[in-house]
Write a protein that holds these residues in place. Sequence first.
Motif, PDB file in Angstrom:
ATOM      1  N   GLU A 142       0.848  -1.210   0.000  1.00 56.76           N
ATOM      2  CA  GLU A 142       0.000   0.000   0.000  1.00 56.76           C
ATOM      3  C   GLU A 142       0.878   1.254   0.000  1.00 56.76           C
ATOM      4  N   PHE A 143       0.373   2.308  -0.576  1.00 57.62           N
ATOM      5  CA  PHE A 143       1.054   3.595  -0.449  1.00 57.62           C
ATOM      6  C   PHE A 143       1.057   4.019   1.012  1.00 57.62           C
ATOM      7  N   HIS A 144       2.115   4.704   1.415  1.00 58.31           N
ATOM      8  CA  HIS A 144       2.209   5.134   2.806  1.00 58.31           C
ATOM      9  C   HIS A 144       1.008   6.011   3.155  1.00 58.31           C
ATOM     10  N   PRO A 145       0.394   5.775   4.311  1.00 59.96           N
ATOM     11  CA  PRO A 145      -0.839   6.493   4.649  1.00 59.96           C
ATOM     12  C   PRO A 145      -0.665   8.011   4.781  1.00 59.96           C
ATOM     13  N   ASP A 146       0.548   8.475   5.042  1.00 60.27           N
ATOM     14  CA  ASP A 146       0.752   9.931   5.159  1.00 60.27           C
ATOM     15  C   ASP A 146       0.907  10.613   3.806  1.00 60.27           C
TER      16      ASP A 146
END
Length: 194
Positions: free
Chosen positions: A85-89
């Motif tokens: 997943e892409f980093h949540p930030d």
Amino acid sequence: MKISLNVHDALLIVDMQNDFLPGGNLAVRGSDAIISVVNNYIQNFAAAGLPIFASRDFHPADHISFQSRGGTWPPHCVAGSQGAEFHPDLHIPENAVIISKGTTQDAEAYSALDATPLRQQLRNNNIKRVFVCGLATDYCVHASVIDLLKADFSVFVLCDAIKAVDVQPGDGDRALKELTDKGALAITTDNFIL
Ligand code: VGL
Ligand code: ZN
């Protein structure tokens, strides 16, 4: 050099995924430091209405690059896993185009142009200049920039928004030098007129 964005520009964000950030399976040291800089670039390209492409390493569970198969790397960015997943930030816009790569079991693909539709999508959008940031300088950023140059795009490497694995000390610096020797331009946020 001062740069102002125009309609022929696009942003390419390379592999800003959990596995390449601290705590991930193939963490790039210090990579969390570039998240806010990448977000800043995203904001500026989005505000200008310019296309944003985000590549992701997206491997099958037994990918050829994994040590279990004699490859170089620990398992990472397995399709469907949290690590992929892409980093949540990271604030990837809704309308960003996601480019999955390395999806074939028996082929490594560092470049975001390797067996993906990205080259054609850039051409379809009449893109001439591609601004590249993300991870890692010495692997997927390097390979992507080489392929963009081969495909005759002008390439700007956003040096304040990349980070190297540095398996050997200096790998990132050498990779960047090779890119600029081949015609890419190394710039930072300070080069932009916004
Ligand atoms: C990458 C190592 C293995 C990268 C991908 O995104 O730079 N590095 N797979
Ligand atoms: Zn990989």
